[in-house]
Design an enzyme around this catalytic site. Structure first.
Site, mmCIF file in Angstrom:
data_model
loop_
_atom_site.group_PDB
_atom_site.id
_atom_site.type_symbol
_atom_site.label_atom_id
_atom_site.label_comp_id
_atom_site.label_asym_id
_atom_site.label_seq_id
_atom_site.Cartn_x
_atom_site.Cartn_y
_atom_site.Cartn_z
ATOM 1 C CB ALA A 16 -0.933 -0.001 1.207
ATOM 2 C CG ASP A 21 0.040 -0.088 -4.652
ATOM 3 O OD1 ASP A 21 0.938 -0.389 -5.459
ATOM 4 O OD2 ASP A 21 -0.783 -0.911 -4.203
ATOM 5 C CD GLU A 48 -7.080 -12.852 -14.953
ATOM 6 O OE1 GLU A 48 -5.860 -13.062 -14.857
ATOM 7 O OE2 GLU A 48 -7.728 -12.999 -16.006
ATOM 8 C CE LYS A 81 -2.112 -6.659 -8.823
ATOM 9 N NZ LYS A 81 -1.053 -7.167 -7.926
ATOM 10 C CB CYS A 139 -2.613 -12.401 40.481
ATOM 11 S SG CYS A 139 -1.428 -13.633 39.900
#
EC number: 6.5.1.2
Length: 668
Positions: free
Chosen positions: A33, A36, A113, A115, A410
């Site tokens: 990401a 991109d 389709e 990827k 505890c």
């Protein structure tokens, strides 16, 4: 203008470096990401300032330089990348751009389709025989990987049928299915070896091995998605070409579909996105290709991608963010788990601010520190996790993550036994985080058998502060119990009576009820029969515990430390003070345990006694009762409707008893 030039240079440098890490080193340091985003920024910047665009710009290149360790192969037809869309609006704009390019109104049929997130390869068949395989590389030149590809069982070495071109180039994606990836990483972890971050890295790393035997050992798969050389002989439909490849023996994704227009593509996208987590392989989007080959040829290409195809990217499953802190949580079994507190980031369709770090080994493996920039991954409904550290962005004030020495709930000491990855709180009978599960287990039918004390009642008792440890059960009265939801006076009196009756038990049941880690019914029975008294067991050393049948080093240490933990001792003494008792155990002679050292397995339905009664009877005669058949099984007892266990026992040549034979053996 100087700022624009500076940003353009910075974007180019970053994208070239990240591309090199991704395509050549198979070791990306930022999520897809982020790459991109930077690429889109560069494309927009160059569109606004065309003078900045050069042939060396990452916007006109596909990947990195090929590895010098492999022979280089020049692609006869370039293997280009794809442009991306990220929304329905951008998808409609993609369709409109094609109409504008054609200068006429066209109704597009698209081949759609998934990827796949793997490595693009080219397969060259000459006279139907696989003669060469290559990676995409930089789109113009790739690396020859023929010997490695030959080891992938999904790829045919010879084409089936007839009618194929004399020279046919098949293009597709080599990938690693999720199940194979998980199994391979589990095996690597067990061997103390490095694990792969994700299936894409695993596939790429497996395919680029100089030793093809390593590639052969990896669970790789392949789906074809297109044709290069020879495609002109295969007809005018992309979808038709793919199905022709299938007839010749090339595997295709079963998800490939024909759809009409942008609306049909969007529906395909939404369907695949909804089923993304169910698919047996990783995908990061879907691909749309104009199906009509004449239209593809008319639309043509830009420098790095075809105009007639695009990838519709899904919400990123990996993103970068900052690790702000680490907190430690205690689970119901006492496992102390580090939880990363993150600067909120949108990933996998949701905003994530927490991620699991699993255990101390994982922290060490990642080399992560507080203040680091990290890559966080969220796939489907899986708990978000940190998968990598961007070490180049580590701040000067980054701090090491220190595991606590005491339970954060505890205050009991935490322990991590040799050979175990998980750190655990040692206060099993005392710790608030483990309280409900400890009491449920204590009261269960196979433990103290407190009739009527179900899970919901236990939860109410703990939530109202009436019970903090199992010992508190024995001080409850009918008035307290009657105040619980769905608990009338009569039910309360019955439960008080059941709790009172549970004071009389057996030592094996009591030991099992304590919930000592790894101590099941069979081990509890062996401990009781070996030491005879609780006092003797509490005084035993690790070495003495190791003398007990089926007790190994890990179990011995669990028992030893549990019985010496101060909070557990307090609860143990309180239980004995509450009047819990059992009959004395007499030392059994060997003649009284004819099944000592024998392993039995029960399967099917028994009609004359329950499964638990049969198990207890066998254990009383010295047998070990296992849950599955293996080469170590001595006898399988097969009741009615015995299934796969019986078949496996017969295959292994294991003795099989009927229920009647079991009864005869129990009666001596």
């Amino acid at each position: 203008m100087s700022d624009i030039l500076s940003r353009h240079r910075q974007l180019c440098e970053l994208l070239i470096e990240y591309g090199h890490q991704y395509y050549v080193l198979d070791n990306p340091t930022v999520p897809d990401a982020e790459y991109d985003r930077l690429m889109r920024e560069l494309i927009v910047l160059e569109a606004e300032h065309p003078e900045l665009k050069t042939p060396a710009s990452p916007s006109v290149r596909v990947g990195g330089q090929p590895l010098t360790a492999f022979k280089q192969v020049r692609h006869e037809i370039p293997m280009l990348s794809l442009d991306n869309v990220f929304s329905g609006e951008e998808l409609q704009a993609f369709e409109q751009r094609m109409r504008d390019r054609l200068k006429r109104e066209v109704s597009f049929t698209f081949c759609c389709e998934p990827k796949l997130d793997g490595l693009a390869v080219s397969l060259l068949y000459v006279a139907g025989q696989l003669v060469q395989a290559a990676t995409r590389g930089d789109g113009t030149t790739g690396e020859e990987i023929t010997e490695n590809v030959r080891t992938i069982k999904a790829i045919p070495l010879s084409l089936r049928g007839e009618g194929w071109p004399a020279r046919l180039e098949v293009r597709g994606e080599v990938f690693m299915p999720k199940a194979g990836f998980e199994a391979m990483n589990a095996k690597a972890l067990a061997a103390g070896e490095k694990v792969f971050v994700n299936p894409r890295n695993a596939a790429a790393g497996s395919l680029r091995q100089l030793d093809s035997r390593i590639t052969a050992s990896r669970p790789l798969a392949f789906y074809a998605y297109g044709v290069g050389v020879g495609g002109e002989q295969l007809g005018g439909s992309h979808f038709g070409r793919l199905n022709q490849l299938k007839e010749w023996g090339l595997p295709l994704s079963p998800e490939v579909k024909l759809k009409e227009g942008a609306a049909g593509c969007q529906a395909f996208h939404d369907d695949i996105l909804a089923r993304r987590g169910e698919l047996p392989y990783e995908i990061d989007g879907v691909v749309y290709k104009v199906d009509a080959i004449p239209l593809q040829e008319e639309l043509g290409f830009v420098a790095r991608a075809p105009r007639w195809a695009t990838a519709h990217k899904f919400p990123a499953q990996e993103e970068m963010t900052e690790l702000e802190n680490v907190e430690f949580q205690v689970g119901r079994t006492g496992a102390v788990t580090p939880v990363a507190k993150l600067k909120p980031v949108f990933v996998g369709g949701v905003t994530v601010s927490n991620a699991t770090l699993h255990n101390a080994d994982e922290i060490e493996r990642l080399g992560v520190m507080i203040g680091d920039t990290v890559i966080v991954r969220r796939a489907g409904d899986v708990i978000p996790q940190i998968v990598a550290v961007v070490e180049a962005q580590r701040p000067a004030d980054a701090r090491a993550i220190l595991f606590p020495t005491e339970c954060p709930v505890c205050g009991s000491a935490v322990e991590r036994l040799e050979g175990e990855a998980v750190t655990r709180c040692s206060g099993g009978l005392f710790c608030e985080a483990q309280r409900k599960e400890a009491i449920k287990h204590f009261a269960a039918r196979r433990a103290m058998d407190v009739d009527g004390l179900g899970d919901k009642i236990v939860e109410q008792l703990v939530d109202k502060g009436l019970v903090k440890t199992p010992a508190d059960l024995f001080s409850l009265n009918a008035i307290q119990l009657a105040g619980l939801e769905r608990m009338g006076q009569k039910s309360a009196l019955n439960l008080v009576a059941a709790i009172d009756a549970a004071r009389s038990t057996t030592l094996p049941r009591f030991l099992f009820a304590l919930g000592i880690r790894e101590v099941g019914e069979a081990t509890a029975l062996n401990l009781a029969n070996h030491f005879l008294t609780l006092d003797a067991l509490r005084a035993a050393s690790v070495e003495q515990l190791l003398e007990v049948a089926d007790v190994g080093d890990i179990v011995a240490k669990h028992v030893y430390y549990f019985l010496r933990q101060p909070h557990n001792i307090e609860v143990l003494e309180a239980l004995l003070a509450a009047g819990i008792h059992w009959p004395a155990i007499e030392k059994k002679e060997a003649s009284e345990q004819p099944f000592a050292g024998k392993t039995f397995v029960l399967t099917g339905t028994l009609t004359t006694l329950s499964r638990n009664d049969a198990k207890a009877a066998l254990q009383a005669l010295g047998a070990k009762v296992a849950g599955s058949v293996s080469a170590k099984t001595d006898v399988l007892v097969a009741g009615e409707a015995a299934g796969s266990k019986l078949v496996k026992a017969q295959e292994l040549g294991i003795t099989v008893w009927s229920e009647e034979e079991l009864q005869q053996a129990l009666q001596g």
